[in-house]
Design an enzyme around this catalytic site. Sequence first.
Site, mmCIF file in Angstrom:
data_model
loop_
_atom_site.group_PDB
_atom_site.id
_atom_site.type_symbol
_atom_site.label_atom_id
_atom_site.label_comp_id
_atom_site.label_asym_id
_atom_site.label_seq_id
_atom_site.Cartn_x
_atom_site.Cartn_y
_atom_site.Cartn_z
ATOM 1 N N HIS A 112 23.459 16.405 -27.617
ATOM 2 C CA HIS A 112 23.312 16.163 -29.057
ATOM 3 C C HIS A 112 23.850 14.769 -29.414
ATOM 4 O O HIS A 112 23.227 14.022 -30.172
ATOM 5 C CB HIS A 112 24.088 17.209 -29.866
ATOM 6 N N LYS A 138 21.489 34.598 -35.562
ATOM 7 C CA LYS A 138 21.959 34.150 -34.248
ATOM 8 C C LYS A 138 23.443 34.460 -34.104
ATOM 9 O O LYS A 138 24.227 34.112 -34.991
ATOM 10 C CB LYS A 138 21.774 32.621 -34.137
ATOM 11 N N ARG A 160 13.604 18.285 -24.959
ATOM 12 C CA ARG A 160 14.094 18.388 -23.580
ATOM 13 C C ARG A 160 12.992 18.669 -22.582
ATOM 14 O O ARG A 160 13.046 18.206 -21.456
ATOM 15 C CB ARG A 160 15.125 19.522 -23.496
ATOM 16 N N SER A 210 23.457 24.253 -25.664
ATOM 17 C CA SER A 210 24.607 24.966 -26.234
ATOM 18 C C SER A 210 24.701 26.362 -25.616
ATOM 19 O O SER A 210 25.805 26.848 -25.362
ATOM 20 C CB SER A 210 24.457 25.091 -27.747
HETATM 21 P P1 ADP Z 1 18.389 24.672 -32.603
HETATM 22 O O1 ADP Z 1 19.068 26.002 -32.686
HETATM 23 O O2 ADP Z 1 17.801 24.201 -33.893
HETATM 24 O O3 ADP Z 1 17.476 24.465 -31.430
HETATM 25 P P2 ADP Z 1 20.351 23.123 -31.173
HETATM 26 O O4 ADP Z 1 21.758 22.949 -31.639
HETATM 27 O O5 ADP Z 1 20.137 23.889 -29.940
HETATM 28 O O6 ADP Z 1 19.602 23.681 -32.418
HETATM 29 O O7 ADP Z 1 19.665 21.689 -30.984
HETATM 30 C C1 ADP Z 1 19.565 20.754 -32.010
HETATM 31 C C2 ADP Z 1 18.684 19.596 -31.570
HETATM 32 O O8 ADP Z 1 19.277 18.932 -30.453
HETATM 33 C C3 ADP Z 1 17.293 20.009 -31.083
HETATM 34 O O9 ADP Z 1 16.367 19.005 -31.480
HETATM 35 C C4 ADP Z 1 17.411 20.032 -29.601
HETATM 36 O O10 ADP Z 1 16.158 19.784 -28.964
HETATM 37 C C5 ADP Z 1 18.355 18.880 -29.385
HETATM 38 N N1 ADP Z 1 19.089 19.040 -28.130
HETATM 39 C C6 ADP Z 1 19.717 20.145 -27.676
HETATM 40 N N2 ADP Z 1 20.269 19.937 -26.468
HETATM 41 C C7 ADP Z 1 19.968 18.656 -26.138
HETATM 42 C C8 ADP Z 1 20.212 17.848 -25.002
HETATM 43 N N3 ADP Z 1 20.871 18.317 -23.933
HETATM 44 N N4 ADP Z 1 19.764 16.570 -25.018
HETATM 45 C C9 ADP Z 1 19.097 16.106 -26.089
HETATM 46 N N5 ADP Z 1 18.785 16.841 -27.175
HETATM 47 C C10 ADP Z 1 19.221 18.086 -27.210
#
Ligand code: ADP
Length: 153
Positions: free
Chosen positions: A18, A42, A91, A128
């Site tokens: 992130h 969630k 990703r 996450s």
């Molecule tokens: P959501 O529940 O909306 O998917 P996340 O917290 O999992 O929220 O992810 C938020 C954003 O960060 C999304 O656009 C996701 O694709 C991006 N993201 C998550 N993990 C990574 C990563 N390892 N590298 C780059 N972007 C990421």
Amino acid sequence: MERIAIFPGSFDPFTIGHASIVERGLPLFDKIVIGVGINESKRSLYSVAERVEAIRRLYVDEPRIRVVSYNDLTIDLARRENARFILRGLRSVKDFEYERDIANMNERLSGIETVLLFTEPHYSSISSSVVRELIAFGKDVEEFLPHPKKVEE
Ligand code: ADP
């Protein structure tokens, strides 16, 4: 007009993946509002307040970043924040169709454009949910979590 983007997500927890998207987004926008979405369906590890606090601590010295929580649609948050863009990371092909559908719907409903950045390869398997799983089994996850930048002496 200022170019403001919302970076929405659950961020449970906020990982180095992130953080990488935020850093790469900063040269593209004047401001980035990191929106921690409240999703009742969630199951979460950290409370929304804890997540907001942890992300704020990371970016205390970056006036172009704001961190807020929200429990409505990302386009409604965007309107409140005067943001014309949504920033997301991509990703894998697994993310692709989901992101495309939401981006199309958001554009149709509000005219807000989604800007997708491809995840750097070495972050693409960090999520996450994997970090939460490791925490649940007592593993050290420090290497996946960003730390506030030290001020150079
Ligand atoms: P959501 O529940 O909306 O998917 P996340 O917290 O999992 O929220 O992810 C938020 C954003 O960060 C999304 O656009 C996701 O694709 C991006 N993201 C998550 N993990 C990574 C990563 N390892 N590298 C780059 N972007 C990421």
